[in-house]
Design a protein around this motif. Structure first.
Motif, PDB file in Angstrom:
ATOM      1  N   HIS A  10       5.485  -4.686  -2.215  1.00  0.00           N
ATOM      2  CA  HIS A  10       6.030  -3.905  -1.103  1.00  0.00           C
ATOM      3  C   HIS A  10       7.437  -3.445  -1.465  1.00  0.00           C
ATOM      4  N   SER A  12      10.670  -0.898   0.261  1.00  0.00           N
ATOM      5  CA  SER A  12      11.163  -0.012   1.317  1.00  0.00           C
ATOM      6  C   SER A  12      12.576   0.422   0.994  1.00  0.00           C
ATOM      7  N   PRO A  21       9.183   2.650   4.369  1.00  0.00           N
ATOM      8  CA  PRO A  21       8.305   1.993   3.386  1.00  0.00           C
ATOM      9  C   PRO A  21       7.836   2.980   2.324  1.00  0.00           C
ATOM     10  N   LYS A  24       3.186  -0.141  -0.053  1.00  0.00           N
ATOM     11  CA  LYS A  24       2.675  -0.903   1.098  1.00  0.00           C
ATOM     12  C   LYS A  24       1.568  -1.857   0.687  1.00  0.00           C
ATOM     13  N   LYS A 219      -0.092   3.551  -1.018  1.00  0.00           N
ATOM     14  CA  LYS A 219      -1.233   2.637  -1.177  1.00  0.00           C
ATOM     15  C   LYS A 219      -2.167   3.156  -2.255  1.00  0.00           C
TER      16      LYS A 219
END
Length: 668
Positions: A10, A12, A21, A24, A219
């Motif tokens: 992750h 951000s 973000p 993810k 993603k």
């Protein structure tokens, strides 16, 4: 188990308190022999993911494991080692270092391997030949086309023999033919058993690999295997090492040469201040030496002058009063008061002091009339020749022996015989003067002496006697006239110059009945005092000149800050290749040191030229080197230059080392 594993990644970015973000929850596995294309539109997080894989981005959540070992992204040194050992980068913008030749751009990576110099150069040339640039090895990047620059970037990425090669839009700036050739090279790299990861937004580029990972909105939405990975053979790979300090110096020197004229102006400005410091120091040396020579030419430095110790108020007031009453000048010390003269016992005591070689009585006659062949002249001060006198005083003829005299050229010889004054040498002249005898009556002391030599050291102040009579000639004449022959001054010769100071101190400490008897002074102490003032003056001048060194330091600081700003991308490239913060600091400090040392060299050269010119101009004053630059002066100048360079480089080098590699790579 996969070679490279990403788990729950992750990432951000924040604008104030607002979170944006980018990644993810990425989970991916990669194996050696794969040519993986990460495909997606701009802003999808592809480049961010590559920075994490490449060990450049440390601020994220999740884990990255390589060959079963989890990377510690909090350990900066470990990440430097990881990039140096395992990762090679190929960039869309090539990111070649402009001031380095093509082969040097490749050697940057090889310098961090255990290969020797010959092996590194051979491997660099072999890699350039492999990508079709063997003949371009000694050109600069500005002399290459876009396709050629990308090939150099590929050769550099392979130089350290990495297991992972990351290519960020490697064909984005290339035409169709170059794109096809680069993709073929990437496949060959994967075929060698390496993991090739390409970031692209082109479907045709993605199709050239063995696998496509599609990213959208941070993603993974699709992971397609186009064909099986290439087989991986067990091949022995190169070992890495920390970058040697010598490489930083060499790289800094190459940049110095590349921007020679700009750097030369900085060197010239810095050298002016250093030149002034070294020249003034040399001038101080010369003047001190000149004073030392002049005094030593007149007086033997191994001789101490000793008089009777007396308080300042007592002196020769009685003698001066008597002289005023009679209208005569006192001819000998001690005629007015025996307290100012030495007894034989006191002289014997001096002869017994350690290191005392000889003790001579000093007699002085004032206003001495000289006559020869009907011509006359007056000697202001006539002294018997003692150990304190030197042959340098006699310019023509020789020093006086018993029954001989040395007369001054201008005040005596030329007045007796204006045209043929040199012919007086060997002639006998008559000398006489008036003084008080033992009965305190005025008498005339008369004697004859042969002229043995002529001096030329007369001075208008009359402070230094340049007329001398040899042996016991003057003492005998005084005795014949019933004049007191006790001496108020002694010339004490010491066996060695190194003992003069100690013996002077020892004589001053001698006492009789707890009372001080002797007052000893040496020419060495006089010279030392004068030289102290000369040194003070030259130090003040050097200090004034050194103010310009502050300006020089500011010039170097500004230059180094400009260098850091203009080479920000280079810093990012070097960090991506595995160089540490220390390596970056060393690079910029090395460049500053080169400027400092070059300035010192130039300043020294100019100073020696200045020394030669100044001494030539002053040769009309005296045939003596008034500027004498010593080795100590030169060494001091180099030390000052190095200190200035180090101080000036500290902040810029620190700033360069602190730059974020990702931000540095993104700089224009």
């Amino acid at each position: 188990m996969s070679y490279l594993e990403l788990r729950d990644i992750h990432k951000s970015y924040y604008l104030g308190k607002e979170e944006f973000p980018v990644l993810k929850g990425i989970d991916l596995d990669f194996n050696l022999g794969e040519f993986v294309s990460i495909l997606g539109e701009s802003g999808g997080g592809k480049s961010t993911l590559m920075n994490i894989i490449g060990g450049l981005d440390r601020e994220f959540q999740g884990s990255v494991s390589v060959d079963g070992h989890k990377l510690d992204h909090k350990n900066e040194k470990a990440l430097d080692t990881y990039r140096r050992d395992t990762v090679g980068y190929i960039y869309q913008a090539y990111n070649l270092i402009s001031h380095l030749r093509v082969i040097d751009n490749v050697l940057i990576s090889l310098d961090m391997t255990t290969l020797n110099k010959e092996q590194r150069e051979k491997r660099a040339l072999d890699l350039l030949k492999r990508v079709g640039l063997g003949e371009q090895a000694h050109k600069y990047p500005s002399q290459l086309s876009g396709g050629q620059k990308q090939r150099v970037a590929i050769a550099r990425a392979l130089a350290s023999d990495p297991k992972i090669v990351i290519a960020d839009e490697p064909t984005g700036a290339l035409d169709a033919q170059n794109t096809e050739e680069v993709l073929q090279l990437l496949n060959e790299i994967a075929e060698e058993g390496r993991l090739v990861i390409t970031v692209t937004h082109s479907q045709s580029v993605a199709d050239a690999g063995t696998r496509i990972v599609h990213m959208e909105n941070g993603k993974i939405d699709h992971d397609e295997h186009l064909r099986d990975p290439y087989e991986v053979a067990n091949v022995e790979r190169l070992e890495s090492r920390l970058l040697p300090a010598s490489v930083a110096y060499k790289t800094a020197f190459k940049h110095f040469k590349f921007n020679f004229w700009r750097n030369f102006l900085i060197v010239l400005g810095t050298s002016i201040g250093l030149f002034a410091v070294i020249l003034f120091s040399g001038l101080g040396n010369g003047i001190s030496g000149y004073i030392n020579k002049q005094v030593n030419d007149m007086v033997n430095p191994q001789v101490i002058t000793v008089s009777r110790y007396q308080k300042k108020s007592q002196g020769s007031q009685q003698q001066a009063a008597a002289a005023q009453q009679t209208g005569a000048t006192t001819a000998t010390s001690g005629t007015a008061s025996t307290k100012t003269s030495f007894s034989n016992k006191q002289i014997k005591r001096l002869e017994q002091v350690a290191h005392v070689k000889q003790v001579d009585k000093v007699y002085t006659a004032s206003s001495v009339a000289t006559k020869y062949n009907g011509h006359s002249a007056t000697i202001s001060s006539l002294t018997n020749w003692t150990a304190s006198d030197t042959s340098n005083t006699v310019k023509y003829g020789s020093k006086p022996g018993k029954g001989e005299v040395v007369i001054d050229r201008d005040s005596v010889a030329k007045k007796i015989s204006s045209k043929h004054w040199k012919s007086l040498i060997g002639k006998t002249i008559k000398l006489s003067y008036k003084t008080l005898n033992k009965d305190n009556k005025m008498v005339t002391v008369t004697f004859k002496a042969k002229v043995s030599g002529i001096s030329a050291t007369s001075n208008s102040a009359g402070m230094v006697s340049d007329n001398y009579v040899g042996g016991a000639t003057l003492a005998t004449a005084m005795k014949n006239a019933n004049v007191d022959t006790t001496a108020s001054s002694l010339a004490v010769k010491i066996d060695h110059l190194d003992n003069v100071k100690a013996v002077t101190k020892k004589i001053n400490q001698l006492k009789t009945s707890q009372k001080r008897v002797y007052s000893a002074t040496s020419v060495q102490s006089m010279i030392s005092t004068i030289q102290t003032y000369v040194k003070l003056a030259t130090d003040v001048l050097a200090a004034i000149a050194s103010i310009s060194l502050v300006v020089s330091a500011l010039m170097i600081i500004v230059t180094m800050y400009m260098s850091v700003s203009s080479r920000t991308k280079e810093i990012g490239i070097l960090r991506a290749l595995g160089q540490s913060k220390r390596d970056i600091r060393r690079l910029f400090i090395s460049e500053s040191l080169i400027i400092g040392v070059a300035s010192a060299i130039l300043a020294t050269a100019i100073a020696f030229i200045g020394q030669a010119v100044t001494n030539q101009l002053l040769s009309s004053v005296d045939n003596y080197a008034f500027v004498q630059i010593s080795l100590t002066n030169v060494v001091t100048t180099f030390v000052i230059a190095v200190v200035i360079a180090l101080l000036a480089a500290f902040l810029p080098a620190r700033r360069a080392a602190k730059l974020n590699p990702i931000d540095a790579l993104a700089a224009d």
